[in-house]
Each structure stands twice: as structure tokens, then as C-alpha cells.
Design an enzyme around this catalytic site. Structure first.
Site, PDB file in Angstrom:
ATOM      1  N   SER A  46       0.498  -1.166  -0.292  1.00 12.59           N
ATOM      2  CA  SER A  46      -0.409  -0.104  -0.091  1.00 12.59           C
ATOM      3  C   SER A  46       0.668   1.657   0.046  1.00 12.59           C
ATOM      4  CB  SER A  46      -1.218  -0.226   1.178  1.00 12.59           C
ATOM      5  OG  SER A  46      -0.904   0.246   2.304  1.00 12.59           O
ATOM      6  N   HIS A  47       1.772   0.659  -0.076  1.00  5.73           N
ATOM      7  CA  HIS A  47       3.247   1.960   0.593  1.00  5.73           C
ATOM      8  C   HIS A  47       4.364   2.078  -1.185  1.00  5.73           C
ATOM      9  CE1 HIS A  47       0.225   3.031   3.780  1.00  5.73           C
ATOM     10  NE2 HIS A  47       0.660   4.361   2.945  1.00  5.73           N
ATOM     11  N   ARG A  51       1.963   3.892  -4.873  1.00  3.37           N
ATOM     12  CA  ARG A  51       2.356   5.484  -4.818  1.00  3.37           C
ATOM     13  C   ARG A  51       2.710   6.504  -5.621  1.00  3.37           C
ATOM     14  NH1 ARG A  51      -1.487   6.931  -0.313  1.00  3.37           N
ATOM     15  NH2 ARG A  51      -2.293   5.033   0.922  1.00  3.37           N
ATOM     16  N   LEU A 123       5.525   4.122   7.818  1.00  2.00           N
ATOM     17  CA  LEU A 123       5.962   4.656   9.528  1.00  2.00           C
ATOM     18  C   LEU A 123       7.592   3.496   9.584  1.00  2.00           C
ATOM     19  CD1 LEU A 123       5.437   7.156  10.123  1.00  2.00           C
ATOM     20  CD2 LEU A 123       4.425   6.237  12.129  1.00  2.00           C
ATOM     21  N   ASP A 177       3.728  -1.150  13.075  1.00  2.00           N
ATOM     22  CA  ASP A 177       3.726   0.114  12.651  1.00  2.00           C
ATOM     23  C   ASP A 177       2.260  -0.279  12.006  1.00  2.00           C
ATOM     24  OD1 ASP A 177       3.603   2.358  10.665  1.00  2.00           O
ATOM     25  OD2 ASP A 177       4.205   1.953   8.972  1.00  2.00           O
ATOM     26  N   ASP A 187      -4.861   1.086   1.126  1.00  2.00           N
ATOM     27  CA  ASP A 187      -5.761  -0.458   1.260  1.00  2.00           C
ATOM     28  C   ASP A 187      -7.026  -0.585   0.865  1.00  2.00           C
ATOM     29  OD1 ASP A 187      -3.877  -2.250   1.530  1.00  2.00           O
ATOM     30  OD2 ASP A 187      -3.407  -2.107   3.945  1.00  2.00           O
ATOM     31  N   LYS A 230     -11.289   2.774  21.495  1.00  2.00           N
ATOM     32  CA  LYS A 230     -10.169   3.008  21.634  1.00  2.00           C
ATOM     33  C   LYS A 230      -9.406   3.189  20.769  1.00  2.00           C
ATOM     34  CE  LYS A 230     -10.917  -0.815  24.924  1.00  2.00           C
ATOM     35  NZ  LYS A 230     -10.797  -2.089  25.581  1.00  2.00           N
ATOM     36  N   ASP A 306       7.545 -10.112  10.934  1.00  2.00           N
ATOM     37  CA  ASP A 306       7.244 -11.373  10.474  1.00  2.00           C
ATOM     38  C   ASP A 306       7.324 -11.979   8.991  1.00  2.00           C
ATOM     39  OD1 ASP A 306       8.100 -12.009  13.036  1.00  2.00           O
ATOM     40  OD2 ASP A 306       6.812 -13.530  13.752  1.00  2.00           O
TER      41      ASP A 306
HETATM   42  P1  NDP Z   1      -1.368  -3.659   8.498  1.00  4.73           P
HETATM   43  O1  NDP Z   1      -3.070  -3.693   9.552  1.00  4.73           O
HETATM   44  O2  NDP Z   1      -0.791  -4.743   7.546  1.00  4.73           O
HETATM   45  O3  NDP Z   1      -0.276  -3.866   9.737  1.00  4.73           O
HETATM   46  C1  NDP Z   1      -0.453  -3.445  10.698  1.00  4.73           C
HETATM   47  C2  NDP Z   1       1.165  -4.267  11.851  1.00  4.73           C
HETATM   48  O4  NDP Z   1       0.548  -5.360  12.187  1.00  4.73           O
HETATM   49  C3  NDP Z   1       2.022  -4.322  11.793  1.00  4.73           C
HETATM   50  O5  NDP Z   1       3.462  -4.942  12.158  1.00  4.73           O
HETATM   51  C4  NDP Z   1       1.979  -5.985  11.039  1.00  4.73           C
HETATM   52  O6  NDP Z   1       3.333  -6.619  10.316  1.00  4.73           O
HETATM   53  C5  NDP Z   1       1.428  -6.495  12.068  1.00  4.73           C
HETATM   54  N1  NDP Z   1       0.209  -7.972  11.650  1.00  4.73           N
HETATM   55  C6  NDP Z   1      -0.137  -7.556  10.855  1.00  4.73           C
HETATM   56  N2  NDP Z   1      -1.283  -8.790  10.524  1.00  4.73           N
HETATM   57  C7  NDP Z   1      -0.439  -9.531  11.771  1.00  4.73           C
HETATM   58  C8  NDP Z   1      -0.777 -10.511  12.110  1.00  4.73           C
HETATM   59  N3  NDP Z   1      -2.009 -11.096  11.340  1.00  4.73           N
HETATM   60  N4  NDP Z   1      -0.463 -11.281  13.525  1.00  4.73           N
HETATM   61  C9  NDP Z   1       0.494 -10.101  14.036  1.00  4.73           C
HETATM   62  N5  NDP Z   1       0.649  -9.067  13.456  1.00  4.73           N
HETATM   63  C10 NDP Z   1       0.090  -9.207  12.130  1.00  4.73           C
HETATM   64  O7  NDP Z   1      -0.685  -2.533   8.761  1.00  4.73           O
HETATM   65  P2  NDP Z   1      -1.994  -0.890   9.095  1.00  4.73           P
HETATM   66  O8  NDP Z   1      -3.289  -1.448   7.212  1.00  4.73           O
HETATM   67  O9  NDP Z   1      -1.893  -0.530   9.307  1.00  4.73           O
HETATM   68  O10 NDP Z   1      -1.443   0.131   8.079  1.00  4.73           O
HETATM   69  C11 NDP Z   1      -0.472  -0.329   6.573  1.00  4.73           C
HETATM   70  C12 NDP Z   1       0.868   1.097   6.524  1.00  4.73           C
HETATM   71  O11 NDP Z   1      -0.137   1.820   5.915  1.00  4.73           O
HETATM   72  C13 NDP Z   1       1.664   0.741   7.753  1.00  4.73           C
HETATM   73  O12 NDP Z   1       2.860   0.919   6.953  1.00  4.73           O
HETATM   74  C14 NDP Z   1       1.271   2.921   7.783  1.00  4.73           C
HETATM   75  O13 NDP Z   1       2.248   3.211   8.490  1.00  4.73           O
HETATM   76  C15 NDP Z   1       0.818   2.990   6.456  1.00  4.73           C
HETATM   77  N6  NDP Z   1       0.248   3.830   6.709  1.00  4.73           N
HETATM   78  C16 NDP Z   1       0.973   5.872   6.562  1.00  4.73           C
HETATM   79  C17 NDP Z   1      -0.139   6.581   6.433  1.00  4.73           C
HETATM   80  C18 NDP Z   1       0.190   7.733   6.097  1.00  4.73           C
HETATM   81  O14 NDP Z   1      -0.121   9.278   6.568  1.00  4.73           O
HETATM   82  N7  NDP Z   1       1.723   8.026   5.983  1.00  4.73           N
HETATM   83  C19 NDP Z   1      -1.510   6.721   6.998  1.00  4.73           C
HETATM   84  C20 NDP Z   1      -2.029   4.897   7.627  1.00  4.73           C
HETATM   85  C21 NDP Z   1      -0.937   4.131   7.397  1.00  4.73           C
HETATM   86  P3  NDP Z   1       4.579  -6.865   9.083  1.00  4.73           P
HETATM   87  O15 NDP Z   1       4.399  -5.656   8.847  1.00  4.73           O
HETATM   88  O16 NDP Z   1       5.064  -7.537   9.271  1.00  4.73           O
HETATM   89  O17 NDP Z   1       2.361  -7.764   8.302  1.00  4.73           O
HETATM   90  O1  PYC Z   2      -2.822   4.069   4.017  1.00  2.58           O
HETATM   91  O2  PYC Z   2      -4.096   6.164   4.652  1.00  2.58           O
HETATM   92  C1  PYC Z   2      -2.637   5.598   3.795  1.00  2.58           C
HETATM   93  C2  PYC Z   2      -2.565   6.592   3.887  1.00  2.58           C
HETATM   94  C3  PYC Z   2      -2.300   8.146   3.999  1.00  2.58           C
HETATM   95  C4  PYC Z   2      -1.763   9.166   3.729  1.00  2.58           C
HETATM   96  C5  PYC Z   2      -0.261   7.813   3.786  1.00  2.58           C
HETATM   97  N1  PYC Z   2      -0.644   6.359   3.041  1.00  2.58           N
END
Ligand code: NDP
Ligand code: PYC
Length: 334
Positions: A46-47, A51, A123, A177, A187, A230, A306
Site C-alpha cells: 500500500s506504500h 504510490r 512509518l 506499524d 488498502d 479505543k 515476521d
Molecule cells: P497492517 O494492519 O497491515 O499491519 C499492522 C501491523 O501489524 C504490522 O506491523 C504488521 O506486521 C502486523 N500484523 C499484521 N497482521 C498481523 C497478524 N495477523 N499477526 C501479527 N501481526 C500482524 O497495517 P495497516 O493497514 O494499519 O497500515 C499499513 C501501512 O500504512 C503502515 O505501514 C502505515 O504506516 C501506513 N500508513 C501510512 C499513513 C501515512 O499517513 N503516511 C497513514 C496510514 C497508514 P507485518 O508488517 O510483518 O505484516
Molecule cells: O494509506 O492511509 C493511508 C495513507 C495516508 C497517507 C499516506 N498513506
């Protein structure tokens, strides 16, 4: 979709050329290219290169000041304030990083408050390197208002990610993260492109009614925070740290309506860095490793990081995975 494998260095080079071709100075282009290639390498799709069209349309929209170099306002204490001047937060971090590490090592704790900054990425690449040198790091960034509070229909929060990294003896650092929303906005875009529904509880339509349709969320609807009230508290705390504390914009204040094509939030980022060995907390990394083992033994087979470690190891062996469509899209910007 057939897969293409590209050595990491080649992908960084290709992305650097794309960013430079859009007018970014070499230093900024190199920081962004490395960051984006790192996300792609570790399977943060997703990043990753997904992008690039958003970067390009933003760079062409006149939004922010993407070529800007940050100005560091040294305050003499353990808080470093940086004005990114409308440029990229990753560049501000790169410029302030040596000072931040020196302060954390000297005083045990140091913080970096970046304002007036663009962030369009994951991040974890911002925090993982601190743990690789024995430090603990926490960071938050706010984005654009696309998340409603529980019960609401007006978006007030960004998708607001938070990332944490800690050294772990004999293993890769413990790194997580995650967005404060039920799903990252990226996503939702991927789900819309691929035409699949989202899990219940992900978002609402324009009237605040639940929807599983990514197109409804993207067109007038909104995301929900993860975990109800939360997650809303976490999202709000991130607005307070990344915007109110740094002096950056709240997600509600991001107004790119006069800049068609702008997609990169211009807000703020907060980082906290701690030296666990400062003042006698010895054996920290060993204890983190032991705790990880305990958690695994208790039944959690997959810990955060992992999956990324497996994808990274494969990329280091075979090259970074891209699709042919990704390659065509990247070539179209050269
Ligand atoms: P995910 O829900 O995919 O993953 C969140 C964390 O949980 C990761 O560290 C991941 O590890 C871990 N994880 C995921 N599934 C499992 C599981 N089944 N068991 C254990 N650990 C798990 O992330 P998000 O969708 O919340 O976010 C995705 C990305 O988007 C992030 O990198 C975030 O920084 C980015 N983002 C950036 C924004 C911005 O403004 N720049 C805004 C919003 C999001 P692993 O990586 O190993 O899968
Ligand atoms: O995936 O939510 C997101 C996002 C916002 C800014 C960068 N990524």
C-alpha cells in the site's frame, strides 16, 4: 499477473530518476526513492510503487513545497524542532537524525517534532533503523481527514499511523506499524481497484451508516477507527502529538482543494527516541527477545515484522517483486 524481480539498488535508481524527472533535487529524490523501494521490498504494497502516481500528481499540482530543505530549530534541550517548510518529513528526519541520536545517547531520551511536512509512506522505515543501532523509537504522523469518530459522519481524524521499534538480542528488532483507522486508505484504494468488499466495521457512507464497499468509503464516505472508541483515542492522540505539539496542521486543516491531483497530506510528525542502556537498564534487548519467545510460546505464531522479514529475505535473494503492470507504470514516468 506476471512477476518481475528487480535488484533493490536498481529499483532505487529507477525511482530516483522518476523523482528527479519531476523536478526534485537529488537529495530529496534519493531519500524518497529509497523509502518507497524499501516499502516495496518488504511487501508493504500500500506504500510501495503503488504510490508513485500519487507522488507524481502531487508534485505536478503545486501543493506544498516538495523541493524544500528543512530548517532545524535547535533549542539546546532534548527536543529538536524542525520546520520541513512544506517538504518531505523523511528528508527532515534524515537531516536531523544524527543530532537526535546524539541527544538520545547523551540524555537517555530525545524527541523530534517535525512540522509543515509531507508524508506519503509507511512509518516503520522511519523507526526500524534506530532499533538496529540499539535504540527504542516511537513515531506518529497525522494525514488527511478521512476517518469519522465512532457514531459520527464527519471525518475529523487522519488514518494516522503509529510505529514502534525496539532492539531484540539475536533477532531482528521488534517493529510494528499500524494505522489508527480500521484499514489504511491505500488498502481501501487497492480493494476498490481489485473490486473486493471490505470487512464489516471498516467504514461508513456519507450518512454515517456502515458500509463494506470501498468505493462508497472513497466517494463521500469515511473510514472508522480500529477498535471503536479505543482507536479513536489513539487517532486523536496522534493529532495532538503530530500536529498540535509539532505546530503542524491537523488532518481537518489539510486543504488541497485548489491543487488538483494533490494527494500527500501536509501535516506533522513526532518521534521519540530512547537509549535503553542509559542509566543502568542493562540487558534490555535480551529481555525483549525473551518476551518475544514467551509470547510465541503462549500461542501467537506471527509477531509484527515476521511477514516483512520473510518478504525481505526473499527480495534480497531474488530481487524486489513487482508486477509487469508496475514496471509499465514506472517506465511511463521516465
Ligand atoms: P497492517 O494492519 O497491515 O499491519 C499492522 C501491523 O501489524 C504490522 O506491523 C504488521 O506486521 C502486523 N500484523 C499484521 N497482521 C498481523 C497478524 N495477523 N499477526 C501479527 N501481526 C500482524 O497495517 P495497516 O493497514 O494499519 O497500515 C499499513 C501501512 O500504512 C503502515 O505501514 C502505515 O504506516 C501506513 N500508513 C501510512 C499513513 C501515512 O499517513 N503516511 C497513514 C496510514 C497508514 P507485518 O508488517 O510483518 O505484516
Ligand atoms: O494509506 O492511509 C493511508 C495513507 C495516508 C497517507 C499516506 N498513506
Amino acid at each position: 499477473m506476471s512477476e518481475v524481480r528487480l535488484p533493490f539498488g536498481e529499483l532505487v535508481g529507477l525511482l530516483t530518476r522518476i523523482f528527479e524527472g519531476q523536478g526534485l533535487p537529488p537529495r530529496v529524490a534519493q531519500v524518497l526513492a529509497t523509502n518507497c523501494a524499501t516499502c516495496q521490498r518488504d511487501g508493504g504494497l500500500s506504500h510501495g510503487v503503488f504510490r508513485i502516481p500519487g507522488y507524481v500528481s502531487t508534485l505536478q499540482s503545486g501543493w506544498g513545497n516538495p523541493s524544500a530543505m528543512p530548517v532545524i530549530d535547535e533549542d539546546g534541550g532534548t527536543l529538536i524542532r524542525v520546520d520541513a517548510q512544506g517538504g518531505f518529513a523523511q528528508v527532515a528526519l534524515a537531516e536531523a537524525r544524527a543530532r537526535l541520536v546524539a541527544k538520545a545517547r547523551a540524555e537517555g531520551v530525545a524527541a523530534l517534532a517535525i512540522r509543515n511536512s509531507q508524508h506519503f509512506s509507511a512509518l516503520w522505515p522511519d523507526v526500524e533503523p534506530f532499533a538496529e543501532e540499539g535504540l527504542v523509537a516511537l513515531s506518529v504522523v497525522n494525514s488527511m481527514a478521512v476517518v469519522v469518530p465512532p457514531g459520527g459522519k464527519t471525518p475529523v481524524f487522519g488514518t494516522n499511523p503509529m510505529a514502534f521499534a525496539a532492539p531484540r538480542a539475536g533477532q531482528a528488532p521488534y517493529v510494528w506499524d499500524q494505522a489508527a483507522s480500521a484499514l489504511a486508505h491505500g488498502d481501501v484504494q487497492i480493494a476498490a481497484r481489485e473490486g473486493h468488499e471490505l470487512r464489516p466495521g471498516t467504514g461508513v457512507d456519507a450518512e454515517g451508516q456502515p458500509t463494506n464497499d470501498p468505493n462508497v468509503i472513497l466517494n463521500g464516505g469515511a473510514l472508522l477507527p480500529f477498535g471503536g472508541h479505543k482507536g479513536a483515542s489513539i487517532a486523536m492522540t496522534i493529532e495532538i502529538l503530530a500536529a498540535a505539539f509539532t505546530g503542524g496542521a491537523f488532518s481537518t486543516e489539510v486543504d488541497w482543494s485548489q491543487h488538483e491531483g494533490a494527494k500527500i497530506p501536509l501535516t506533522g510528525q513526532f518521534l521519540l527516541v530512547m537509549d535503553p542502556e542509559h542509566g543502568g537498564s542493562h540487558g534490555f534487548a535480551t529481555r525483549v527477545a525473551a518476551l518475544s519467545d514467551t509470547v510465541r510460546a503462549a500461542g501467537q505464531e506471527r509477531l509484527p515484522g515476521d511477514r516483512r522479514a520473510v518478504v525481505r529475505a526473499e527480495a534480497e535473494q531474488k530481487g524486489v517483486a513487482l508486477t509487469e503492470a508496475d514496471m509499465e507504470m514506472l517506465q511511463s514516468y521516465l
